[in-house]
Design a protein around this motif. Structure first.
Motif, PDB file in Angstrom:
ATOM      1  N   SER A  72       0.517  -1.335  -0.218  1.00  0.00           N
ATOM      2  CA  SER A  72       0.059   0.188   0.205  1.00  0.00           C
ATOM      3  C   SER A  72       0.554   1.491  -0.185  1.00  0.00           C
ATOM      4  CB  SER A  72      -0.752  -0.315   1.240  1.00  0.00           C
ATOM      5  OG  SER A  72      -1.675   1.239   1.454  1.00  0.00           O
ATOM      6  N   GLU A  73       2.129   1.805   0.611  1.00  0.00           N
ATOM      7  CA  GLU A  73       2.421   2.469   0.932  1.00  0.00           C
ATOM      8  C   GLU A  73       3.690   2.750  -0.538  1.00  0.00           C
ATOM      9  OE1 GLU A  73       5.242   1.844   4.172  1.00  0.00           O
ATOM     10  OE2 GLU A  73       3.680   2.514   5.899  1.00  0.00           O
ATOM     11  N   TRP A  74       3.720   1.441  -1.083  1.00  0.00           N
ATOM     12  CA  TRP A  74       4.525   1.628  -2.251  1.00  0.00           C
ATOM     13  C   TRP A  74       3.628   1.678  -3.668  1.00  0.00           C
ATOM     14  CZ3 TRP A  74       7.416  -3.822  -1.522  1.00  0.00           C
ATOM     15  CH2 TRP A  74       8.830  -3.259  -0.497  1.00  0.00           C
ATOM     16  N   THR A  75       2.699   2.162  -2.889  1.00  0.00           N
ATOM     17  CA  THR A  75       1.379   2.155  -4.559  1.00  0.00           C
ATOM     18  C   THR A  75       1.000   3.586  -3.778  1.00  0.00           C
ATOM     19  OG1 THR A  75      -0.348   0.937  -2.908  1.00  0.00           O
ATOM     20  CG2 THR A  75       0.938   0.312  -4.864  1.00  0.00           C
ATOM     21  N   GLY A  76       1.344   4.281  -3.290  1.00  0.00           N
ATOM     22  CA  GLY A  76       0.825   5.640  -2.850  1.00  0.00           C
ATOM     23  C   GLY A  76      -0.205   5.685  -2.010  1.00  0.00           C
ATOM     24  N   ASN A  77      -0.260   5.177  -0.947  1.00  0.00           N
ATOM     25  CA  ASN A  77      -0.624   4.679  -0.020  1.00  0.00           C
ATOM     26  C   ASN A  77      -1.989   4.790  -0.199  1.00  0.00           C
ATOM     27  OD1 ASN A  77       1.020   5.281   2.406  1.00  0.00           O
ATOM     28  ND2 ASN A  77       1.263   7.343   0.990  1.00  0.00           N
ATOM     29  N   GLN A  78      -2.578   3.469  -0.989  1.00  0.00           N
ATOM     30  CA  GLN A  78      -3.772   3.711  -1.315  1.00  0.00           C
ATOM     31  C   GLN A  78      -4.549   2.704  -0.613  1.00  0.00           C
ATOM     32  OE1 GLN A  78      -4.777   3.096  -6.171  1.00  0.00           O
ATOM     33  NE2 GLN A  78      -2.910   2.754  -5.956  1.00  0.00           N
ATOM     34  N   SER A  79      -5.442   2.945   0.287  1.00  0.00           N
ATOM     35  CA  SER A  79      -5.780   2.277   1.494  1.00  0.00           C
ATOM     36  C   SER A  79      -6.738   0.772   1.003  1.00  0.00           C
ATOM     37  CB  SER A  79      -7.257   3.655   2.102  1.00  0.00           C
ATOM     38  OG  SER A  79      -7.672   3.375   1.606  1.00  0.00           O
ATOM     39  N   TYR A  80      -7.419   0.671  -0.229  1.00  0.00           N
ATOM     40  CA  TYR A  80      -8.109   0.067  -0.744  1.00  0.00           C
ATOM     41  C   TYR A  80      -7.162  -1.505  -0.688  1.00  0.00           C
ATOM     42  CZ  TYR A  80      -7.626   2.782  -3.997  1.00  0.00           C
ATOM     43  OH  TYR A  80      -6.800   3.865  -4.961  1.00  0.00           O
ATOM     44  N   VAL A  81      -5.706  -0.713  -1.071  1.00  0.00           N
ATOM     45  CA  VAL A  81      -5.055  -2.508  -1.142  1.00  0.00           C
ATOM     46  C   VAL A  81      -4.874  -3.008   0.259  1.00  0.00           C
ATOM     47  CG1 VAL A  81      -2.265  -2.497  -1.537  1.00  0.00           C
ATOM     48  CG2 VAL A  81      -3.307  -1.199  -2.987  1.00  0.00           C
ATOM     49  N   VAL A  82      -4.441  -2.503   1.566  1.00  0.00           N
ATOM     50  CA  VAL A  82      -4.769  -3.356   2.689  1.00  0.00           C
ATOM     51  C   VAL A  82      -6.332  -3.361   3.318  1.00  0.00           C
ATOM     52  CG1 VAL A  82      -4.758  -2.423   4.914  1.00  0.00           C
ATOM     53  CG2 VAL A  82      -2.672  -0.894   3.803  1.00  0.00           C
ATOM     54  N   ASN A  83      -7.439  -2.403   3.042  1.00  0.00           N
ATOM     55  CA  ASN A  83      -8.998  -2.932   3.031  1.00  0.00           C
ATOM     56  C   ASN A  83      -9.155  -4.404   2.376  1.00  0.00           C
ATOM     57  OD1 ASN A  83      -7.886  -0.544   5.707  1.00  0.00           O
ATOM     58  ND2 ASN A  83      -9.176   0.722   4.046  1.00  0.00           N
ATOM     59  N   SER A  84      -9.690  -4.317   1.367  1.00  0.00           N
ATOM     60  CA  SER A  84      -9.422  -5.092   0.381  1.00  0.00           C
ATOM     61  C   SER A  84     -10.354  -6.879   1.086  1.00  0.00           C
ATOM     62  CB  SER A  84      -9.922  -5.462  -0.876  1.00  0.00           C
ATOM     63  OG  SER A  84      -8.485  -5.632  -1.090  1.00  0.00           O
TER      64      SER A  84
END
Length: 247
Positions: free
Chosen positions: A61-73
């Motif tokens: 998520s951090e590497w992809t610009g802190n996209q929260s859905y990478v963590v939350n999906s």
């Protein structure tokens, strides 16, 4: 319009998901659908990494610009071009060092195979009432993602995919006019600028409506901005280090 075409033409990227879990049976069904996608010469040159570890997801998520859905999906998959498995198959019969493996042609085959399989998975998920979003920004830190996932030589991460039940209805972004993408017999440049300008107005109206008049922009401006600055210039060196010919 039949139900299949209706499904295909109703796609929208989903970036917010409910807490409803995706069962293992459902994931198995989605991956099975992916595996039935067309594959060049039956090579099936892709692999899918199902990332369940919370710490790994947070790092990606951090590497992809802190996209929260990478963590939350509920489900996060990384789709990889994979020529390593072909090397293993070759090695069963003779020394794989003799194989023409990491060629540009084989790399194209692997990336196309992965994309076809991923799109089958996306349609399967949507047919089950779920939503998806592709995460191309896994290539922002391609070497880091590769190391994190322990990818062997002759493989590469291509994109991620979040899957889950939608908790939003963001609407559809208009697509280019069909005349801009469909050519007959030969590539047609006549009228292309006219089609782009027509689409610019469509996108401008869409952005104005979606943002309540707070933002306005056109597709051609976005493409100009995208191409004005080099991005992911480390990808070529990474692929070469993985034994893949990208010249």
């Amino acid at each position: 319009m039949n139900e299949t075409i209706k499904l295909l033409t109703s796609h929208q990227s989903i970036r917010k998901f409910t807490n409803q879990p995706v069962t293992q049976e459902q994931l198995d069904t989605i991956i099975s659908a992916a595996q039935w996608a067309s594959s060049s010469s039956h090579v099936q040159a892709y692999s899918i990494i199902h990332v369940t570890n919370a710490g790994m997801r947070q790092q990606i998520s951090e590497w992809t610009g802190n996209q929260s859905y990478v963590v939350n999906s509920p489900i996060f998959l990384v789709w990889c071009a994979d020529l390593h498995r072909l090397r293993t198959a070759y090695e069963i019969h003779e020394n794989a060092d003799k194989a023409y493996l990491g060629t540009a042609e084989n790399w194209i085959v692997a990336t196309v195979d992965a994309a076809l399989a991923a799109q089958n998975a996306a349609i399967a998920a949507e047919s089950l009432g779920m939503g998806i979003v592709y995460i191309g920004s896994v290539r922002n830190h391609i070497e880091g993602v590769s190391t994190l996932l322990r990818l062997p030589k002759y493989t590469s991460p291509l994109f991620g995919m979040c899957i889950g039940y939608p908790d939003q209805d963001p609407g559809q972004r208009p697509r280019l006019p069909q005349k801009a993408v469909l050519h007959h017999n030969t590539y047609q440049t006549d009228g292309m600028e006219e089609q782009i300008l027509k689409y610019d107005q469509t996108m401008k109206d869409y952005i104005l409506k979606r943002t309540g008049g707070k933002r306005s922009g056109t597709w051609s401006e976005d493409m100009r901005n995208k191409l004005k600055t080099p991005t992911r210039m480390d990808v070529k060196a990474y692929l070469e280090a993985q034994g893949l010919d990208v010249e």
